[in-house]
Design a protein around this motif. Structure first.
Motif, mmCIF file in Angstrom:
data_model
loop_
_atom_site.group_PDB
_atom_site.id
_atom_site.type_symbol
_atom_site.label_atom_id
_atom_site.label_comp_id
_atom_site.label_asym_id
_atom_site.label_seq_id
_atom_site.Cartn_x
_atom_site.Cartn_y
_atom_site.Cartn_z
ATOM 1 N N ALA A 159 0.752 -1.278 -0.037
ATOM 2 C CA ALA A 159 -0.037 -0.137 -0.012
ATOM 3 C C ALA A 159 0.787 1.107 0.000
ATOM 4 O O ALA A 159 0.753 2.152 -0.753
ATOM 5 C CB ALA A 159 -1.102 -0.238 1.121
ATOM 6 N N ILE A 180 2.428 1.828 -3.346
ATOM 7 C CA ILE A 180 1.257 2.522 -4.426
ATOM 8 C C ILE A 180 1.023 3.885 -4.111
ATOM 9 O O ILE A 180 1.005 4.843 -4.960
ATOM 10 C CB ILE A 180 -0.190 1.738 -4.341
ATOM 11 C CG1 ILE A 180 0.242 0.253 -4.888
ATOM 12 C CG2 ILE A 180 -1.147 2.387 -4.846
ATOM 13 C CD1 ILE A 180 -0.897 -0.578 -4.669
ATOM 14 N N LEU A 181 1.032 4.306 -2.878
ATOM 15 C CA LEU A 181 0.670 5.845 -2.599
ATOM 16 C C LEU A 181 1.845 6.699 -2.711
ATOM 17 O O LEU A 181 1.715 7.827 -2.879
ATOM 18 C CB LEU A 181 0.249 5.719 -0.960
ATOM 19 C CG LEU A 181 -1.153 5.274 -0.612
ATOM 20 C CD1 LEU A 181 -1.345 5.101 0.802
ATOM 21 C CD2 LEU A 181 -2.166 5.790 -1.206
ATOM 22 N N VAL A 186 -4.182 -2.092 -6.921
ATOM 23 C CA VAL A 186 -5.029 -1.034 -5.948
ATOM 24 C C VAL A 186 -6.148 -1.739 -5.312
ATOM 25 O O VAL A 186 -6.384 -1.523 -4.471
ATOM 26 C CB VAL A 186 -5.084 0.213 -6.720
ATOM 27 C CG1 VAL A 186 -5.985 1.074 -6.061
ATOM 28 C CG2 VAL A 186 -3.872 0.822 -7.370
ATOM 29 N N LEU A 231 -6.706 5.499 -1.366
ATOM 30 C CA LEU A 231 -6.690 5.107 -2.510
ATOM 31 C C LEU A 231 -8.011 5.346 -3.231
ATOM 32 O O LEU A 231 -8.150 5.683 -4.370
ATOM 33 C CB LEU A 231 -6.320 3.617 -2.382
ATOM 34 C CG LEU A 231 -5.065 3.224 -2.167
ATOM 35 C CD1 LEU A 231 -4.790 1.672 -1.661
ATOM 36 C CD2 LEU A 231 -4.065 3.689 -3.026
ATOM 37 N N ARG A 254 -7.890 8.665 -4.843
ATOM 38 C CA ARG A 254 -7.099 8.667 -5.881
ATOM 39 C C ARG A 254 -7.701 8.344 -7.187
ATOM 40 O O ARG A 254 -7.614 8.898 -8.472
ATOM 41 C CB ARG A 254 -5.736 8.111 -5.784
ATOM 42 C CG ARG A 254 -5.078 8.213 -6.970
ATOM 43 C CD ARG A 254 -3.494 7.604 -6.532
ATOM 44 N NE ARG A 254 -2.723 8.456 -5.576
ATOM 45 C CZ ARG A 254 -1.387 8.260 -5.529
ATOM 46 N NH1 ARG A 254 -0.677 7.179 -5.892
ATOM 47 N NH2 ARG A 254 -0.721 9.124 -4.825
ATOM 48 N N TYR A 255 -8.578 7.078 -6.907
ATOM 49 C CA TYR A 255 -8.950 6.525 -8.321
ATOM 50 C C TYR A 255 -10.386 6.579 -8.361
ATOM 51 O O TYR A 255 -11.021 5.885 -9.160
ATOM 52 C CB TYR A 255 -8.621 4.934 -8.083
ATOM 53 C CG TYR A 255 -7.014 4.629 -8.129
ATOM 54 C CD1 TYR A 255 -6.611 4.606 -9.495
ATOM 55 C CD2 TYR A 255 -6.251 4.675 -7.205
ATOM 56 C CE1 TYR A 255 -5.340 4.214 -9.576
ATOM 57 C CE2 TYR A 255 -4.806 4.381 -7.231
ATOM 58 C CZ TYR A 255 -4.323 4.120 -8.518
ATOM 59 O OH TYR A 255 -3.150 4.072 -8.863
#
Length: 434
Positions: free
Chosen positions: A275, A278-279, A332, A404, A407-408
């Protein structure tokens, strides 16, 4: 360049245009007022003084002639005399000051009566009124307006030159790539000669700032690369060693419980590192988008979560109502769903954990400790632990899920009742066929 056409220069140009227009309007209004004063005050006063002077002459010399000049014409009607000698527009005028309409000559007329009953008519010619209004009004107005426009244009040119360095600096910054700002143009040796004063200070500050950003970005890339390798290697060793130890049938119950905790902590650490990595990536230069069926990712995460329920009277179930696809990074979704499942399994000691897949949404429902309204309001804050605080945990899993989701563009909603459990739902606004 857009900054020059629609930015500071345009605003300065509009400001000067409005200023010149306002001054012009004020000047025209002033001249119009001056013309009115000239017509209705000065000329009236001149006619009154001329009439007073004539009455004095008439007392001294009864045969005095009425004024008859280039600008002025007079008529005297003796007491009781006929008005036939008067022009038609004057015959019905009462005593006082009058302005005849242009259809009747447009002259300014003063009618006075003395103590003997004599009537005096004095006319000031309209042509002279217009001439005076022009020479004392319109001509100075034209000169004033020309001076105003010349001064406004000169001031605009000077202001334009003054702000040119700022506009150039804005253009340089506008062309920067946010992820890799090119600051070489702002080096002191590359600056135009007219960049000085406050603009020079601003350019130097931006150059230093961009250089620091480049350094920070480079350090972030190095950290992401090194952490991906260095942190996963020891965790892989721990996981393999734990799996080998789990195959030993001679382990005591206490040792096996300790081993299960080690394996669970290793899995949590792997998910947490995944995680964070990814961040740490930029939103538009991170993981590549894939086309995948959601049910496949959900099934993988459900299988991983079963290991967390070892020894617990909890049933983990996957309900597939309707499958759908996504065009997004599959990792993700794995991280988000993995964190929700870990939370559900962690806080559920008996009952069930159910994962439901329906078109455009994934729900994780547990029969755990649940949360009250106050805890639910803070559940997404970093390092906030709610529910049973005696249980181990870092308190950042749901915070990662929310970051997350933002963001997505996959909104997450939690519904919970104390003592009855929690339902977490991820919604996907844009889906594709599975």
């Amino acid at each position: 360049m857009p900054t020059q056409r629609t930015g500071l220069r345009r605003k300065i140009w509009v400001a000067f245009i409005l200023q010149a227009a306002a001054i012009s309007f004020a000047a025209v209004l002033g001249v119009y007022g001056a013309s009115a004063v000239l017509k209705h005050v000065l000329i009236q006063r001149a006619l009154q003084e001329e009439a007073g002077h004539y009455w004095q002459r008439l007392q001294r010399d009864p045969g005095s002639q009425v004024p008859d000049t280039y600008n002025m014409t007079g008529f005297l009607i003796p007491a009781g005399g006929s008005k036939d000698v008067l022009p038609a527009p004057l015959k019905n005028l009462p005593v006082g000051f009058h302005a005849l309409p242009r259809s009747q000559g447009g002259s300014l007329v003063l009618v006075e009566k003395d103590g003997n009953g004599h009537l005096l008519y004095l006319l000031f010619k309209q042509e002279q009124v217009d001439s005076l209004a022009f020479w004392f009004g319109m001509a100075p107005l034209a000169i004033v307006l020309v001076v105003i426009y010349v001064i406004a244009w000169s001031t605009y040119r000077a202001s334009k030159r003054a702000v040119s360095p700022v506009i150039w600096l804005a253009g340089q910054v506008q062309r920067w790539d946010p992820k890799n700002p090119e600051s070489s143009a702002l080096r002191p040796e590359n600056l135009p000669v007219d960049v000085e004063g406050e603009t020079l200070v601003l350019a130097s500050s931006l150059h230093d700032f961009a250089s620091r950003i480049e350094s920070f970005v480079e350090r972030e890339r190095d950290f992401t690369r090194d952490a991906s390798h260095e942190l996963r290697t020891p965790l892989t060793v721990i996981r393999v060693a734990g799996d080998m130890m789990a195959g030993d049938e001679g382990l005591s119950p206490a040792s096996r419980r300790a081993l299960n905790r080690i394996q669970g902590a290793g899995r949590d650490m792997e998910a947490l590192i995944e995680a964070f990595l990814i961040l740490a990536r930029e939103g538009d230069t991170g993981l590549p988008d894939d086309d995948f069926a959601v049910s496949e990712i959900v099934a993988e995460e459900v299988d991983k979560a079963r290991l967390q329920l070892t020894g617990k009277p909890v049933q983990l179930e996957l309900v597939l109502e309707s499958d759908f696809g996504l065009h997004a990074p599959a990792r993700v979704l794995s991280v988000m769903l993995g964190n929700l499942l870990r939370n559900a399994c962690h806080y559920t000691d008996q009952g069930s954990v159910t994962v439901t897949v329906r078109r455009g949404a994934i729900s994780v429902t547990d029969t755990g400790v649940g949360m009250n309204a106050e805890e639910l309001a803070r559940v997404f804050e970093p390092f906030v632990r709610v529910g049973d605080r005696k249980k181990d945990g870092q308190g950042i899993g749901l915070s990662i899920v929310q970051r997350l989701s933002r963001r997505y563009g996959w909104p997450v909603r939690l519904e919970s009742t104390p003592g009855r459990g929690t339902t977490a739902t991820i919604r996907f606004p844009q889906v594709t066929p599975a």
